[in-house]
Structure formats: structure tokens, C-alpha cells
Design a protein around this motif. Sequence first.
Motif, short mmCIF file in Angstrom:
data_model
loop_
_atom_site.label_atom_id
_atom_site.label_comp_id
_atom_site.label_asym_id
_atom_site.label_seq_id
_atom_site.Cartn_x
_atom_site.Cartn_y
_atom_site.Cartn_z
N ALA A 169 0.81 -1.21 0.00
CA ALA A 169 0.00 0.00 0.00
C ALA A 169 0.85 1.27 0.00
O ALA A 169 2.06 1.25 0.25
CB ALA A 169 -0.93 0.01 1.22
N LYS A 170 0.18 2.38 -0.30
CA LYS A 170 0.82 3.70 -0.23
C LYS A 170 1.44 3.91 1.15
O LYS A 170 0.97 3.38 2.15
CB LYS A 170 -0.21 4.81 -0.45
N THR A 171 2.46 4.73 1.19
CA THR A 171 3.25 5.10 2.37
C THR A 171 4.18 3.99 2.82
O THR A 171 4.93 4.17 3.77
CB THR A 171 2.39 5.54 3.58
N ARG A 172 4.17 2.81 2.15
CA ARG A 172 5.11 1.75 2.47
C ARG A 172 6.00 1.39 1.28
O ARG A 172 6.97 0.68 1.43
CB ARG A 172 4.36 0.49 2.95
N ARG A 173 5.66 1.90 0.09
CA ARG A 173 6.41 1.52 -1.11
C ARG A 173 7.80 2.12 -1.13
O ARG A 173 8.78 1.45 -1.46
CB ARG A 173 5.61 1.93 -2.36
N GLY A 174 7.89 3.39 -0.80
CA GLY A 174 9.21 4.02 -0.76
C GLY A 174 10.09 3.43 0.32
O GLY A 174 11.30 3.25 0.14
N THR A 175 9.49 3.09 1.46
CA THR A 175 10.25 2.47 2.55
C THR A 175 10.81 1.12 2.12
O THR A 175 11.98 0.81 2.38
CB THR A 175 9.33 2.28 3.77
N LEU A 176 10.00 0.32 1.44
CA LEU A 176 10.44 -0.98 0.93
C LEU A 176 11.62 -0.81 -0.01
O LEU A 176 12.66 -1.47 0.14
CB LEU A 176 9.28 -1.68 0.22
N SER A 177 11.49 0.08 -1.00
CA SER A 177 12.57 0.30 -1.96
C SER A 177 13.82 0.83 -1.28
O SER A 177 14.95 0.47 -1.65
CB SER A 177 12.11 1.28 -3.05
N GLY A 178 13.63 1.69 -0.29
CA GLY A 178 14.78 2.24 0.42
C GLY A 178 15.57 1.19 1.16
O GLY A 178 16.81 1.16 1.10
N TYR A 179 14.87 0.28 1.88
CA TYR A 179 15.57 -0.78 2.60
C TYR A 179 16.33 -1.70 1.63
O TYR A 179 17.47 -2.09 1.90
CB TYR A 179 14.58 -1.63 3.40
N ALA A 180 15.70 -2.04 0.50
CA ALA A 180 16.35 -2.93 -0.46
C ALA A 180 17.59 -2.29 -1.06
O ALA A 180 18.64 -2.92 -1.19
CB ALA A 180 15.36 -3.32 -1.56
N ALA A 181 17.47 -1.01 -1.44
CA ALA A 181 18.61 -0.31 -2.02
C ALA A 181 19.73 -0.16 -1.00
O ALA A 181 20.91 -0.26 -1.34
CB ALA A 181 18.17 1.04 -2.54
N SER A 182 19.36 0.10 0.25
CA SER A 182 20.37 0.23 1.30
C SER A 182 21.12 -1.08 1.50
O SER A 182 22.35 -1.10 1.62
CB SER A 182 19.70 0.66 2.60
N GLY A 183 20.38 -2.19 1.53
CA GLY A 183 21.03 -3.49 1.67
C GLY A 183 21.96 -3.79 0.52
O GLY A 183 23.07 -4.32 0.72
N ALA A 184 21.53 -3.47 -0.70
CA ALA A 184 22.39 -3.69 -1.87
C ALA A 184 23.64 -2.83 -1.79
O ALA A 184 24.73 -3.26 -2.17
CB ALA A 184 21.61 -3.38 -3.15
N GLY A 185 23.47 -1.60 -1.29
CA GLY A 185 24.62 -0.73 -1.13
C GLY A 185 25.62 -1.29 -0.13
O GLY A 185 26.84 -1.24 -0.35
N GLY A 186 25.13 -1.83 0.98
CA GLY A 186 26.01 -2.45 1.96
C GLY A 186 26.74 -3.66 1.38
O GLY A 186 27.93 -3.89 1.66
N PHE A 187 26.04 -4.43 0.54
CA PHE A 187 26.64 -5.59 -0.11
C PHE A 187 27.79 -5.15 -1.02
O PHE A 187 28.88 -5.75 -1.02
CB PHE A 187 25.56 -6.32 -0.89
N ALA A 188 27.56 -4.11 -1.81
CA ALA A 188 28.60 -3.59 -2.70
C ALA A 188 29.78 -3.06 -1.89
O ALA A 188 30.95 -3.21 -2.29
CB ALA A 188 28.04 -2.50 -3.59
N LEU A 189 29.49 -2.45 -0.76
CA LEU A 189 30.55 -1.91 0.10
C LEU A 189 31.43 -3.06 0.62
O LEU A 189 32.67 -2.95 0.66
CB LEU A 189 29.92 -1.14 1.25
N LEU A 190 30.80 -4.15 1.02
CA LEU A 190 31.55 -5.31 1.51
C LEU A 190 32.43 -5.90 0.40
O LEU A 190 33.61 -6.23 0.64
CB LEU A 190 30.57 -6.37 2.02
#
Length: 436
Positions: A169-190
Motif C-alpha cells: 500500500a501507499k506510504t510503504r512503497r518508498g520504505t520498501l525500496s529504500g531498505y532494499a537499495a540500502s542493503g544492496a549498497g552495503g553488499f557492494a561496500l563489503l
Amino acid sequence: MTHPATPPASPVRDLYDLVTGDEDARVCRDISDDACREQPANFFVHLPALFANKAGDLLASPKLTLPWLLGSLGAPPWMLGWLVPLREALALLPQLAVAGWMRRVSVRKWFWVAGAATQGLAAAGMAWTAWSLEGAAAGATLLALLALLSLGRGVASVAYKDVLGKTIAKTRRGTLSGYAASGAGGFALLLSALVLLWPGLSDAPAMLAGLLAMAGLLWLIAAAVFAGLREVPGATSGGGNALTEAWANLRLVQDHPAFARFILVRGLLVSTALGAPFYVDLARQGGGTLTSFAVFLAVSGLADLLGAPWWGRASDRSARRVLIATGLLAALVHLAVAAMGLFQTPTLLLAAAFFALMWLHAGVRLARKTYLVDLADAEHRAAYTAVSNTLIGVLLLVGGGLASLAALLGTPAALTLLALLAIAGSLLAIRLPEVQ
């Protein structure tokens, strides 16, 4: 739609509440009752699949990994100019037809599964190319596989926004994408840390081939995970001939002024993405090594790790304001790097600018996705996505790829032009309506 009660308590629901801060059932106001009940479970299907998809994007980046690989394999320099336009245009152009075809199918997650699997196989082919070929043959093969990967990415993109709108639903879509992108960023950093610390690493093609093989595996895992999504069947009205639907959907630009303005804003803010290869080119001209590549990979991952959750939540509050701010700030970074290009610039300074650009582009990317999904209703969401993506793809092809400007005008001139486009996009975004 407002639901009177939250779904029944469960460990998954408790974890969902903890991750999203969701204690208010009104967040289900724009999805069905059945989808609302499945939302906590589906959130944790979307999250790992989207993480793997974004991590694959980082590892097979046409802005960093592929340019470095082409240079290492001795491919003709002109091939570098086609990486970003080919990746973007071929991912965007087929989507208008795909949206019409997709409307004929009530459960659409399988389109995303097929698109992710195609990207995985293409990335695996790129890894084989890096290990086996050199010169023009390697470059031509990589471009052909990039075309295949881009087509798979296009199918997945138009499907994902539609499935996301049906299941989260609305108000959760950006949060979902943000967590996924953040995790991918941490993976690339490692991974970048491992590259920096690995003793005696000097074979660039072998190292980059390993990254591409890992990207392929991540996309195949994402496809398998997403197959388990609990998607409620959707409407199939308007699901006629795909090309007929494609032409009919183009009328949305004429009939929906806010949508037309959004397309112009998105088209102008593409300049934030197209600037990245120029930063990498300046670093290579300064004698870049595998250490330099690892630094750039690290700052790219760090930008997503730090920026994506913040931009995701900011986009849920006002994606319009995020588009305005990130476009203006990216223009300033472009102008600063254009000035650096007139002098011999240390790699670390260019890496810092690359970090700033990637952090801002994460905001542009999350804001435009969130804005588009929230702007559209369920009936038009897939068509909105396909129309906007297709028109952006046409603009990329007509321009012949802004990367060619580096050879014609020089890097400083190209970045100055991109900065002006970003400023124009930000100013036009001021006139977009608020949708949150």
C-alpha cells in the motif's frame, strides 16, 4: 479504501510492524482487503527479491563495471559510448507493448520472474565473455548480452510497479525500496572491501568476471524468491492486442497533464544518471587501477546504503520535493566535476564527487518510482509506467547517447550540459501536483 482492522497478529506481522513502524491499518487504503491481509508476508518477499535485483544492478553497472571491463579487454573505445544508452533505451522501449500484453494476465508476478531470470542468464554470459574473449569480439559480445539483459530489465520494470501497487500500500512503497537499495549498497561496500584487501589481485578481467557471475546468481535467486509472492488476481480489462494497446495508451499523455509533466521531469533528470560514466572516465584518465575501481564501487554502495532509506521515507512524504532538491544538487555536483576536468584531479576527490552523485541519483530514482506509482490509479498504473519509460527510451535513442558528447565536446562541456538539463528538470518539477 480504509480497512477497519489490521491483519491478525503473527511473528511476520510483528516483524513487519517493527521494520515499517506500521501500526495503522489505514496504510491499506489503496489495496484490496485480500491484498491487505497478505501485505506483511508479501513485504518480506519483495524485500529480498528487490535487494538481489538491486545488488545485481550495482555489480553489472553500465556506469562503472562494464566501462572498466571493456577498457581492460581492449575493446574499441567507441563501444564505451553505447553502454548507458543501450542499457537504458532497450530497457525502456519495449515496455509500452508489454503493458498491453500484461493486462491480459490476472497474475503478473511471472513477468517479473521471467525478466529477472533473463538478466541472470545474460550476466552469466558476460562473465564467460570476460574470461574467454578479448578485443572487438569481447566488446561486441558484451554489447549483445547487455541488449538481452536490458530487454529482461524492461519486462521486469513494468511488471514490478504494477505488482507493487497491487500488493504493497501507499506510504510503504518508498520504505520498501529504500531498505532494499540500502542493503544492496552495503553488499557492494563489503565486496569493494574484499577487492581492496585481496592480496596480489591484479587481473581486472578475472575480478570483474567474478562480479558479473555473482550478479547473474543474484538475479536467478531473485526470480525464485519472487515466484512465492501471494498476488491477488487483478483486472484484465483492456488486455487486447499488445501493439493496439500500446498506441491507445499514448493518449494518456494528452489526456493527463500531470502525467505528461512528470514524463518531462523524468526525461530531464536522466542527466543525473548519464553523468556517472564521465566521472569514471576522468578517474581512468588519471591512471586508475583496480584499487581505484574498488574505491568507486565502495562509494557507490555507500551512497545507496546511507541514502536509500532516507530518500525512501522522504519520497513517501513528498516525492515531488525530493525530485526538485536532488535535481538541483546533482547539477551543482556536475558543475564542480566539470571544473575539476580542466585540471589534474586526485582520484579520491573524484570518488567523493561520485559518491555525492550516486547518493543524489538514489533520491531521483526512488522519488520518480514512488511518484509514478502514487500518481496512477490501479487501472492506469501499468500503462503509466510503460508510456513514460517508452518515451524516455525514444529520447535516449534520438540523442544517440549523451556519452558521445565526451568525445565531441570534452568531459567538462558534457557535464555542464547535463547540469543545465538537471536544473531544468528541477524547475519543472515545482509545477507537479502533490500525490502523497
